[in-house]
Design a protein around this motif. Sequence first.
Motif, PDB file in Angstrom:
ATOM      1  N   HIS A  35      13.958 129.004 -36.074  1.00 43.93           N
ATOM      2  CA  HIS A  35      13.244 130.270 -35.962  1.00 43.93           C
ATOM      3  C   HIS A  35      14.215 131.451 -35.872  1.00 43.93           C
ATOM      4  O   HIS A  35      14.019 132.490 -36.497  1.00 43.93           O
ATOM      5  N   THR A  36      15.265 131.271 -35.092  1.00 43.42           N
ATOM      6  CA  THR A  36      16.255 132.339 -34.956  1.00 43.42           C
ATOM      7  C   THR A  36      16.935 132.624 -36.291  1.00 43.42           C
ATOM      8  O   THR A  36      17.126 133.775 -36.673  1.00 43.42           O
TER       9      THR A  36
ATOM     10  N   LYS B  65      15.688 132.137 -39.189  1.00 42.81           N
ATOM     11  CA  LYS B  65      14.695 132.805 -40.031  1.00 42.81           C
ATOM     12  C   LYS B  65      14.640 134.299 -39.709  1.00 42.81           C
ATOM     13  O   LYS B  65      14.695 135.132 -40.601  1.00 42.81           O
ATOM     14  N   GLY B  66      14.553 134.607 -38.430  1.00 44.48           N
ATOM     15  CA  GLY B  66      14.459 136.008 -38.015  1.00 44.48           C
ATOM     16  C   GLY B  66      15.677 136.808 -38.448  1.00 44.48           C
ATOM     17  O   GLY B  66      15.556 137.916 -38.970  1.00 44.48           O
ATOM     18  N   MET B  67      16.861 136.227 -38.252  1.00 45.14           N
ATOM     19  CA  MET B  67      18.083 136.938 -38.611  1.00 45.14           C
ATOM     20  C   MET B  67      18.172 137.141 -40.117  1.00 45.14           C
ATOM     21  O   MET B  67      18.539 138.206 -40.599  1.00 45.14           O
TER      22      MET B  67
ATOM     23  N   ALA C 102      15.730 137.227 -42.234  1.00 39.32           N
ATOM     24  CA  ALA C 102      14.742 138.215 -42.662  1.00 39.32           C
ATOM     25  C   ALA C 102      15.281 139.620 -42.434  1.00 39.32           C
ATOM     26  O   ALA C 102      15.172 140.497 -43.289  1.00 39.32           O
ATOM     27  N   ALA C 103      15.906 139.810 -41.273  1.00 43.26           N
ATOM     28  CA  ALA C 103      16.445 141.127 -40.957  1.00 43.26           C
ATOM     29  C   ALA C 103      17.558 141.525 -41.917  1.00 43.26           C
ATOM     30  O   ALA C 103      17.756 142.699 -42.207  1.00 43.26           O
TER      31      ALA C 103
END
Lengths: 120, 540
Positions: B47-48, B50-52, B54-55
Motif C-alpha cells: 500500500h505504501t 502504491k501511494g508513493m 501514485a504521488a
Amino acid sequence: MSRTVLIVDDAIFMRTMIADILEHAGFEIAGEASSGVEAVEKYKQFKPDLVTMDIVMPDMGGIDAVREIMKVDPNARILMVSAMGQQALVVEAIQAGARDFVVKPFQPSRVVEAVQRVLG
Amino acid sequence: MKPQEKYAELFAAEAREHLAEIGRALVALEEQPAERGALDAVFRSVHTIKGMAAAMGYEAVTRLSHSIESVLDELRAGHRQVDRSVIDLLLQALDLLEQSVEATVKGSEPPDAAVMVEGLVQWQLLGEMAPAAPAVAEEAARVRAHRAETFVRRADANRVRVDIRRLDTLMNLIGELTIVRSRLHALADELGSEPLHDSVEQASRLIAEMQVNVVESRMAPVWQIFDRFPRLVRETARTLDKEVELEISGRDLELDRSMLDAISDPLVHLLRNAVDHGIETPAERKKAGKPRAGRIEVSARRERSRVVIVVSDDGRGVDREEVTARARREGLLDEDAEPTSQELFRIMARPGFSTSPRITTLSGRGVGLNVVEDTVRGLGGSVELQSEKGVGCTVRLELPLTLAIIRALIVKVAGQIYALPATFIRESFELLESAVEQTHGQEWISWRGERVALTRLQVLLGGAGGNGKGAGGPEGWPLNLVALEFGGTRLAVSVDDFVGEEEIVIKPFDLPVGAVPVFSGATVRPDGRPALVLDVGSLC
C-alpha cells in the motif's frame, strides 16, 4: 503567526512531499509522526493547528488515531490523506471526526486548498 | 538537487526497503498462513509503495501494486485462504514490482505488467470462495500476532536519509584531521610548549569522539540484507525439490554500510551453495537417517572489534580426504601436509578446482567461493570453512567493524615504514636469532608452545638495507618479531624496528605493476610521508 501542522505518514517520502508543499504555502511544520501511536503523542506535545493523517500505518492506523486525538481534543482539525480505493475508510474517518480528505496522488494546490478549508 | 530528483531518490530508497519487507513477510506468511501480522505487513508495504508511486506519477508501479493490494484485500477479509499457489503468485508479482520500481527509478521503460495484472484479477474472480479461517486458526493467529510485531519495520520520524557518499566524505575528512592531529602532536612535542600540547590533546579527544559518531552513523542493521534470504533459500530449494528450514539470528547487528553492501553477494553465493550442494534431497537425507528438511543457519554476532557472520548447513559436508588428495595431485599441497580449515577453503575456492567430475558431491562448491574469499579479504576480513563429511558445513566470515580507520602497528623494515593492522596481531616480541629453526627451506620459531612459520619481511619486501636485525644475522642477535593470526593461520614476521601503535587512515591504492602483492592500501604518516599497509591475509 503561521499555522502549525503535524504530518502523519509511515512513508518518509510522503511526509517530505507534504511538508514541502505546506511549507511552501507558508505553514509551519510542528512535527512528523510515522504511526498512529506516535501521532497521538505528538499531538499532545505540539498541539498543532492541523494534522494530515495517513490511513494505513503500523502501530495504530489513521482512523484509530483520529479517534484517539478527538478524545484528547474534540476541536482537533484533521485532514485525511488517502490512497485510491479507500472511500469506505475515508467515510469512517470522517465519522470519527476528520474534517476533510485528499486522495493521493494529489496536486499541491489541492492539498493547500483542503488545508485552508479545514482551518476555516 | 531539484525537488523531483529528491523525491525520486527518497522513493527509490523507501520502495526498496518495502520490497525487501514484502519478500520476507510473504515467506513468513507461507510458513504460518494464519499469521495475521505477516499478511498485514505485506499489505502495508504494498500500500505504501502504491501511494508513493501514485504521488510520483509512476503509473506502471501504481497499477501493479494496486492489483497486488486487491489480492491481499481478499486474503485479509478472509474470503480466501493463504496457500502456496497464492504465495507463488504474489512472489512473482513482487519480482515484477521490483523490476518495475528499478526501471522507473532509472527512467527506463518498466516491464509490461499486463499479463500479471490479468493473473491477479483472474485469481480474485476464479478461485473458490473459501470460508474464513476456522476458529482454531484464529486462536493460533491471535497467539502469533504477538510475535508478528517483529515484522513491523518502524520508520522513525526523527531519522533522515543521507547519501552514503556524504558520510564517505565526512569519514575522509576526519581521516585527514587525524593526520593533522598527529602532526600537531609531533610539533607540540618538538616545541615543548605545554599550552599547545594541552590544546592538541583537547582537539584529539574531540576528533576521536567525532570519529566514533561518524562511524556509528554509517552503521546499518544486517537485516537489510538478511531479510532477502528466506525467499532466496525457499526458491532455490523449490527449484531443486529440496526441503530447507532457514534460521536467521542476530539480524539487528549493525555493520558499516559499505561493508554490508559488499558482503551481500558473497552471502548469497554461500546460501545458494548450501542449498544446492550442501543439503541433500529428502530421499538422500532419509537414507542417511537425517530429518527430511535440511537446516541452514545464518547468524551475525559481534566478537570484540570484529563481526562474525556464520553460514552453516547440516548437509553432506565436504569430503576432506578427497579434496586433500586432489589438491596433492594438482600440486596445491605438499605430499605430507594436512591442510588447515583455512587452506581447505582456499583450495576449494580456486577457480576451476571443483569442476572435476571426480568430486561430484562438491561440484559447484567452488563457484563463487573465490568471489567470497576475495571480497572478504578485500574488506580486511577472513573466511574459514569447517566441515565434516555427512554432517554439514560451516563457513565463518570475520569482518572488521569499519573500513576506513584502523589501529595499526607501525614498523620499520629495510629503512621503510610499514603498517600492520592491529586486529591480526597477537603479540610483538624479541627472540634470539639462535632460536630460529630451519627445515625444508622454511624457517620456524616456537611461539607460546607452538611451531610457527617465520617470514622475514626484510627478504620479502626486497630491501637489502636495514640494521641487519632480523635479516638473518649472527646467532646472538635479537630479532624483532610480530606474531600474526589470520583466519586460524599463524605466522611470525620479522621487522627491523617497532615504531609504535597508531590510528591510521587507509587509502586504497592500485599496486604498481610487478610489486609484491602484499599490500592492502596506503596511509599518510604524521610527517606527511606515505607508508604501505601490509595485507596480513596474503602473508599468512
